[in-house]
Design a protein around this motif. Sequence first.
Motif, PDB file in Angstrom:
ATOM      1  N   ILE A 150      -9.864  45.429 -16.529  1.00  0.00           N
ATOM      2  CA  ILE A 150      -9.283  45.537 -17.872  1.00  0.00           C
ATOM      3  C   ILE A 150      -7.992  46.338 -17.821  1.00  0.00           C
ATOM      4  N   ILE A 151      -7.992  47.431 -17.053  1.00  0.00           N
ATOM      5  CA  ILE A 151      -6.771  48.233 -16.901  1.00  0.00           C
ATOM      6  C   ILE A 151      -5.661  47.391 -16.300  1.00  0.00           C
ATOM      7  N   SER A 152      -5.996  46.618 -15.270  1.00  0.00           N
ATOM      8  CA  SER A 152      -4.990  45.771 -14.625  1.00  0.00           C
ATOM      9  C   SER A 152      -4.427  44.743 -15.592  1.00  0.00           C
ATOM     10  N   MET A 153      -5.307  44.108 -16.383  1.00  0.00           N
ATOM     11  CA  MET A 153      -4.834  43.114 -17.347  1.00  0.00           C
ATOM     12  C   MET A 153      -3.911  43.757 -18.377  1.00  0.00           C
ATOM     13  N   ASN A 154      -4.290  44.921 -18.869  1.00  0.00           N
ATOM     14  CA  ASN A 154      -3.444  45.622 -19.843  1.00  0.00           C
ATOM     15  C   ASN A 154      -2.084  45.979 -19.242  1.00  0.00           C
ATOM     16  N   ALA A 155      -2.123  46.538 -18.024  1.00  0.00           N
ATOM     17  CA  ALA A 155      -0.878  46.975 -17.395  1.00  0.00           C
ATOM     18  C   ALA A 155       0.046  45.802 -17.108  1.00  0.00           C
ATOM     19  N   LEU A 156      -0.510  44.705 -16.597  1.00  0.00           N
ATOM     20  CA  LEU A 156       0.311  43.550 -16.254  1.00  0.00           C
ATOM     21  C   LEU A 156       0.886  42.870 -17.489  1.00  0.00           C
ATOM     22  N   HIS A 157       0.223  43.019 -18.620  1.00  0.00           N
ATOM     23  CA  HIS A 157       0.733  42.427 -19.857  1.00  0.00           C
ATOM     24  C   HIS A 157       1.713  43.348 -20.578  1.00  0.00           C
ATOM     25  N   LEU A 158       1.484  44.662 -20.500  1.00  0.00           N
ATOM     26  CA  LEU A 158       2.237  45.598 -21.331  1.00  0.00           C
ATOM     27  C   LEU A 158       3.425  46.245 -20.625  1.00  0.00           C
ATOM     28  N   TYR A 159       3.542  46.124 -19.306  1.00  0.00           N
ATOM     29  CA  TYR A 159       4.636  46.841 -18.641  1.00  0.00           C
ATOM     30  C   TYR A 159       6.026  46.428 -19.132  1.00  0.00           C
ATOM     31  N   PRO A 160       6.245  45.165 -19.609  1.00  0.00           N
ATOM     32  CA  PRO A 160       7.588  44.857 -20.134  1.00  0.00           C
ATOM     33  C   PRO A 160       7.998  45.733 -21.311  1.00  0.00           C
ATOM     34  N   ILE A 161       7.031  46.160 -22.139  1.00  0.00           N
ATOM     35  CA  ILE A 161       7.355  47.041 -23.270  1.00  0.00           C
ATOM     36  C   ILE A 161       7.967  48.336 -22.765  1.00  0.00           C
ATOM     37  N   LEU A 162       7.317  48.947 -21.784  1.00  0.00           N
ATOM     38  CA  LEU A 162       7.804  50.212 -21.241  1.00  0.00           C
ATOM     39  C   LEU A 162       9.069  49.994 -20.420  1.00  0.00           C
ATOM     40  N   TYR A 163       9.136  48.899 -19.701  1.00  0.00           N
ATOM     41  CA  TYR A 163      10.323  48.577 -18.895  1.00  0.00           C
ATOM     42  C   TYR A 163      11.565  48.479 -19.775  1.00  0.00           C
ATOM     43  N   LEU A 164      11.460  47.775 -20.893  1.00  0.00           N
ATOM     44  CA  LEU A 164      12.603  47.613 -21.787  1.00  0.00           C
ATOM     45  C   LEU A 164      12.999  48.934 -22.430  1.00  0.00           C
ATOM     46  N   ASN A 165      12.012  49.750 -22.826  1.00  0.00           N
ATOM     47  CA  ASN A 165      12.316  51.041 -23.440  1.00  0.00           C
ATOM     48  C   ASN A 165      12.987  51.988 -22.457  1.00  0.00           C
ATOM     49  N   ILE A 166      12.472  52.058 -21.222  1.00  0.00           N
ATOM     50  CA  ILE A 166      13.052  52.951 -20.223  1.00  0.00           C
ATOM     51  C   ILE A 166      14.443  52.469 -19.838  1.00  0.00           C
ATOM     52  N   LEU A 167      14.615  51.161 -19.688  1.00  0.00           N
ATOM     53  CA  LEU A 167      15.920  50.615 -19.324  1.00  0.00           C
ATOM     54  C   LEU A 167      16.949  50.911 -20.411  1.00  0.00           C
ATOM     55  N   ALA A 168      16.524  50.795 -21.681  1.00  0.00           N
ATOM     56  CA  ALA A 168      17.435  51.109 -22.780  1.00  0.00           C
ATOM     57  C   ALA A 168      17.795  52.595 -22.772  1.00  0.00           C
TER      58      ALA A 168
END
Length: 568
Positions: A150-168
Motif C-alpha cells: 500500500i505504501i508503494s502504491m501511494n508513493a508511486l502515485h503521489l510522488y509527482p505532487i511532491l516533485y512538482l512542488n519541490i521543482l517549483a
Amino acid sequence: MKRGTSLSIGILTVALFAVFFLYPAWMVVRQAFEVPGGGFTTAYLGAVFANPLYREGLWNALALGFSSTLATLLIAMPLALVAHRYAFPAKGVLGSLALVPMILPPFVGAVGVKQILGVNGAANALLTSLGLMDSAHPFDWLAEGRFAGIISMNALHLYPILYLNILAALSNLDPAMEQAAENLGCPPWKRFFRITLPLAMPGVFAGSSLVFIWAFTELGVPLVFDFPRVAPVQIFDGLKGLDRNPIPYALTTILLVIATLVFLTAKTVTAISGGGNTPRPKGRTTARRLAGWRGWACASLFGGVFAIASLPHLGVILLSVAERWYGTVLPDELTIRHYVEALGNGLVVPSIRNSLLYSGCAVALALTIGLAAAWVIVRSDLKGRALLDAMMMAPLAVPGLVMAFGYLALSQEGRPFHFLIGADGSPFALLVIAYALKRMPYIVRAAVAGLQQSNPALEEAAATLGAPPHRVLRRIAVPLIGANLAAGCLLAFAFAMLEVSDSLILAQQTQHFPITKAIYTLLGTLGNGPELAAALGVWAMVFLSVSILGAASLGIRRGGASGFGGVS
C-alpha cells in the motif's frame, strides 16, 4: 468591478461554501459528540480509543500517511534536484514521463499490482524461471507485504505532487546564495542541507501535507489490497449501520482533526520559513549540461523511476487483454474480448454515462462559482478577498472521505440534504456538488492566473462605456482567459471522472454507479470481473492522459500552467 457587485458575489460564494462544505464537516464533528436527544458526550471518541481494533486502524492510517510521505519524498527530492540542476539526454521527455502515475487512480493500479505480486503472479513466475524460487513454495508478497504494498502504491502515485512542488520551490531560489557558498568552499552536500533545503522547505511542506492527507485517508488501495485494519476502511464498513452506530462519526472526526492539524502545521512552517515573502531571484539557475556517463546516469534515474512507477499501469493493460494469465510472466494468450464484453456489460456502459453526466455538471457548477470568485479575488478591492481565496483552496485540506461521509449522513431520510436524493434514489445532485467542491481549486487557480496575466485596461474601457459587469465578463474577460479556463476545466473534469471516495460512498444503487464504483464492483465479481475492471481502467487511463495533455497544451499556449502550482 463595483464594490456592491463584488460584495454580493463574495457573500453568495461564502454562503454556498458554508452550506455545502462547512456544514457537512461540522455535522460529522457534531454527531461524534452528541447523544441521541441532544447533549454533549466524549464517550464515542473514548470508545474508539478504548477499542483495540479502532486504535490499530488509526495507528495504521497514521503509519501509512507518514511512511507514504517519506517514501514519496525519497523519490521526488532526487528527481527535482537533478531536473533543476542538470541538463541531460532526453530530459524533456523523461521529465514528462515522470508524471505518468497521475493518469491512473492508485486503487485501479492496485489491480495490476495484485496480478503481478500474487502467489501465482508474474513476479513469482519470473523468480521461478530464474531459479531463485521454488515453484512448490511460492512467496505470498501480498500477504507478507500488504502494508508495504500500500505504501508503494501511494508513493508511486503521489510522488509527482511532491516533485512538482519541490521543482517549483527550487526554481524560485536565488542562485546567488548557492554560488556565494560555493565560492567560499562549501561542499555540495553541505550547501544542500544548509542553504538549498531550508529555502525549499515551503514547497516541501506544501507538497508533503497534501501527500500525507491523501495517503492518510486513502480508501481505494486498502480495499483492493484487502487490508481492513485501517481507519478509512473501518469507516466504509460502518456505513451500513450509520443510523444506529456513532463510531463512524467519531472515526471520521479524528481523521478530520488530524488532517487539519497537518495542513495548518505545514502552513505555519511555511509562513515561519518565509514562504511567499522571499524576494524574487535576481537571476536564474542555469542547468549544467552533463555529458558522458554522468548525463546518462541522470537519465537512468528518471527512466528507472518511470519503469517502476509504470508497473501498475502495465499490469492493468496486460490483465485487460489476457485470455489466460496464471503462473506465467506474461499472459499465455492475448485477446480484446474483455473490451467487447465490457461494452455489453450492464454495469460498464451506464457507469460511463453516469460519470460523464456527473462530471460535466460538476465542472459547469465549479466554473460558474470559481470564475466569479476569481474575478473578485483579482479584480476587486474587497478587504476579505484573501480570505475568499483561502476558502476556495480549503477543499484541498479536507479529506474527500470526510466530505463524502458528511453528505451521506445528511442525505438520510429526514435529514437536511435528503431533498438532493432523487425519487429513484439517484445521488446525482450530491455527487455533482461533491465533485464540484473537491475540484474547484483547479478552476479557481487557473482563472486567477489568467486574470493576473490579462490586461485589465480592456475591461475598464468596456465598463467606462457602460457595459454591465456580466457583459464585461462574458465579452472581454472570458475570451482573454479562455485557454486558462479550458485547461482548468479539463483537469477538473478528468479527475472528477475518476474520483474514488465520493463515488464509493455516495453511489449506493447499481444503476447510479460512476466509473470508479463500477471498477470496484467488477473486481469482486466471479469469472472475468477483474479483466472487465482492467479494461475499464485502461479506458480511464486513456481518457485522463488525453485530458492532462490537453490541459498542459492549453496552459503552455497561454502561460496558464503557472496557475496550477498551488493545486498540485
